[in-house]
Design an enzyme around this catalytic site. Structure first.
Site, PDB file in Angstrom:
ATOM      1  N   HIS A   1     -35.646   4.486  -6.100  1.00 55.82           N
ATOM      2  CA  HIS A   1     -34.325   5.110  -6.221  1.00 55.82           C
ATOM      3  C   HIS A   1     -33.403   4.459  -5.190  1.00 55.82           C
ATOM      4  O   HIS A   1     -33.664   4.550  -3.995  1.00 55.82           O
ATOM      5  CB  HIS A   1     -34.423   6.617  -5.969  1.00 55.82           C
ATOM      6  CG  HIS A   1     -35.343   7.319  -6.931  1.00 55.82           C
ATOM      7  ND1 HIS A   1     -34.909   7.819  -8.146  1.00 55.82           N
ATOM      8  CD2 HIS A   1     -36.673   7.557  -6.885  1.00 55.82           C
ATOM      9  CE1 HIS A   1     -35.946   8.357  -8.794  1.00 55.82           C
ATOM     10  NE2 HIS A   1     -37.025   8.210  -8.048  1.00 55.82           N
TER      11      HIS A   1
ATOM     12  N   ASN B   1     -31.432   7.958 -12.248  1.00 55.29           N
ATOM     13  CA  ASN B   1     -30.828   9.244 -11.844  1.00 55.29           C
ATOM     14  C   ASN B   1     -29.818   9.085 -10.709  1.00 55.29           C
ATOM     15  O   ASN B   1     -29.907   9.706  -9.664  1.00 55.29           O
ATOM     16  CB  ASN B   1     -31.912  10.269 -11.468  1.00 55.29           C
ATOM     17  CG  ASN B   1     -32.817   9.809 -10.342  1.00 55.29           C
ATOM     18  OD1 ASN B   1     -32.907   8.618 -10.042  1.00 55.29           O
ATOM     19  ND2 ASN B   1     -33.482  10.748  -9.708  1.00 55.29           N
TER      20      ASN B   1
ATOM     21  N   ASP C   1     -42.055   4.984  -5.488  1.00 55.12           N
ATOM     22  CA  ASP C   1     -41.146   6.121  -5.702  1.00 55.12           C
ATOM     23  C   ASP C   1     -40.253   6.312  -4.471  1.00 55.12           C
ATOM     24  O   ASP C   1     -39.974   7.442  -4.074  1.00 55.12           O
ATOM     25  CB  ASP C   1     -41.935   7.398  -6.042  1.00 55.12           C
ATOM     26  CG  ASP C   1     -41.042   8.512  -6.592  1.00 55.12           C
ATOM     27  OD1 ASP C   1     -39.836   8.261  -6.837  1.00 55.12           O
ATOM     28  OD2 ASP C   1     -41.547   9.638  -6.771  1.00 55.12           O
TER      29      ASP C   1
ATOM     30  N   PHE D   1     -36.905  16.880  -3.171  1.00 54.23           N
ATOM     31  CA  PHE D   1     -38.180  16.162  -3.257  1.00 54.23           C
ATOM     32  C   PHE D   1     -37.972  14.684  -2.929  1.00 54.23           C
ATOM     33  O   PHE D   1     -36.950  14.109  -3.284  1.00 54.23           O
ATOM     34  CB  PHE D   1     -38.738  16.257  -4.682  1.00 54.23           C
ATOM     35  CG  PHE D   1     -39.150  17.637  -5.105  1.00 54.23           C
ATOM     36  CD1 PHE D   1     -40.324  18.202  -4.624  1.00 54.23           C
ATOM     37  CD2 PHE D   1     -38.376  18.378  -6.007  1.00 54.23           C
ATOM     38  CE1 PHE D   1     -40.728  19.468  -5.037  1.00 54.23           C
ATOM     39  CE2 PHE D   1     -38.771  19.642  -6.423  1.00 54.23           C
ATOM     40  CZ  PHE D   1     -39.949  20.190  -5.941  1.00 54.23           C
ATOM     41  N   GLY D   2     -38.957  14.069  -2.284  1.00 59.79           N
ATOM     42  CA  GLY D   2     -38.940  12.611  -2.175  1.00 59.79           C
ATOM     43  C   GLY D   2     -38.994  12.081  -0.762  1.00 59.79           C
ATOM     44  O   GLY D   2     -38.498  12.711   0.179  1.00 59.79           O
TER      45      GLY D   2
HETATM   46 ZN   LIG Z   1     -40.364  11.114 -10.908  1.00 59.80          ZN
END
Ligand SMILES: [Zn+2]
Length: 423
Positions: A64, A96, A306, A324-325
């Site tokens: 991301h 996203n 991720d 999250f993340g």
């Molecule tokens: Zn995901």
């Protein structure tokens, strides 16, 4: 011209593991030969890779970059700089963003920004549905023309089986992989970690492993129906892995990736600290054992980070409220080498999981041969260092691995014949 000398070339694609010199000319690999045999490059710049491994460029197929729209957390410039420091020569960015990458103009924006500000190659992933809302299929063909390499509604699953079938049918005809963030939202709703003894002890709401594997089962069935290429993102549960193994045995086009945090940490490591909050959440010890077996035996196709930066103002809040993340680029190779040092996977297998594995999922080739793009990852298996998140090239600081010491590290990242980062 750049002449890389004295290194050990390790390329699973060409089954090479030998001392070789590599000459890069312009953007391409010009020559590969036994040490000292390249003589036509007297004026070339020399890179001394003594004691180091030279691999095809590492691909991180799940990241991301937050641009457009959330540049306070990351940008294509800072994210790809962090990727280069992690040894990655190419990254696939999830759609996203704000706006969502669900049409060709957003795709073109990302491709252009990457060209003007990026350190490494950026291959965008387009949304499966408009706005990733799970209602109407996105303009996938136009996005493919603009440069997407896969589709996904990552952050959430493709909402319904009906839509997933439609997306798969369409992507089958376009020969694009469908990447699924496998989650049954009715089972996962409101959960902040994995359901189990630890979630009970901490008093945090948990989601069961089945929240993931129920969706994997649905999609595997739909792959059989549509003959589409299905890739399961950040697979974390034994039950999901067993479904992927079953699908592969049946000859279905199903692949999967595992993140470094899922093969390193488990739910018992979770503290009231949002740096341990990600989705899917850290799983049970038994799940991690299954992932390690899958990484070794070939059921898992790729390691993907991720990488999910969140600026401190968003992430440094109480566990329940935090997004999250976590960051992923700069610690991925160090964590993967821990598996090599402990004998869980071979060095060759590790390189495969970062190179030929993801390339195959994407329908690409990543290898060290004459005429191929000059994308190389040079790393050490014994360089000792400690990760200090304050020194990260990312704009964000959300890593549970801050302060962890590693044996082995990326040493240089070469993209299109150019050293874009060197330790
Ligand atoms: Zn995901």
């Amino acid at each position: 011209m750049l002449l890389i000398k004295n290194g050990r070339v390790l390329d699973p694609a060409t089954k090479t593991d030998a001392a070789q010199d590599i000459l890069l000319d312009g953007e391409k690999i010009a020559e590969i030969a036994a040490p000292g045999k390249i003589t036509r490059a007297r004026d070339a710049e020399i890179f001394d890779a003594a004691g180091l491994i030279i691999a095809p460029g590492f691909i991180d197929m799940h990241v991301h970059l937050r641009e457009p729209g959330q540049e306070s957390s990351e940008s294509i410039e800072t994210g790809t700089r962090a990727a280069a420091r992690g040894g990655f020569t190419a990254v696939c960015c999830m759609p996203n963003t704000k706006p969502v990458n669900d049409n060709a103009s957003v795709t073109r924006f990302i491709v252009d920004r990457a060209k003007s500000t990026g350190s490494v190659r950026v291959w965008p992933i387009g949304a499966a549905s408009v706005g990733s809302k799970g209602e109407n299929i996105a303009e996938i063909a136009a996005m493919k023309q603009a440069g997407i390499v896969a589709v996904s509604d990552d952050g959430k699953p493709i909402a319904t089986a009906k839509l997933a079938r439609q997306v798969m049918d369409y992507c089958q005809s376009l020969d694009l992989p469908v990447i699924e963030h496998a989650e049954d939202v009715s089972l996962a709703h409101g959960a902040v970690m994995r359901e189990g003894v630890t979630s009970t002890r901490l008093g945090l709401r948990g989601m069961p492993a089945a929240a993931e594997s129920v969706c994997v089962a649905r999609d595997v069935q739909l792959t059989e129906l549509t003959d589409a290429r299905l890739h399961i993102a950040h697979l974390s549960a034994r039950s999901s892995l067993e479904l992927v193994r079953w699908a592969k045995q049946r000859g279905l086009k199903v692949t999967c990736e595992v993140t470094p945090h899922h093969f390193t940490l488990i739910d018992e490591d979770v503290q009231y600290d949002s740096r341990f909050k990600m989705n899917p959440p850290l799983a049970a010890r038994d799940d991690r054992d299954a992932l390690l077996a899958g990484l070794a035996d070939g059921t898992v196709d790729a390691i993907a980070t991720d990488h999910a930066p969140h600026e401190p103002a968003l992430k440094d809040v109480e566990f329940d409220r935090a997004p999250f993340g976590i960051l992923g680029f700069e610690t991925a190779l160090g964590l993967a080498l821990e598996l090599v040092h402990s004998g869980k996977i071979t060095l060759k297998r590790m390189v495969e999981l970062f190179t030929t594995g993801p390339a195959r999922v994407l329908g690409l080739e990543q290898k060290i041969t004459q005429g191929q793009a000059g994308d190389l990852t040079i790393f050490s298996t014994d360089h000792e260092w400690t990760f200090n998140v304050k020194e990260s090239s990312s704009k964000s600081r959300n890593s549970p691995f801050d302060g962890r010491s590693f044996k082995g590290a990326p040493m240089a990242t070469i993209v299109a014949g150019r050293v874009v980062w060197k330790r």
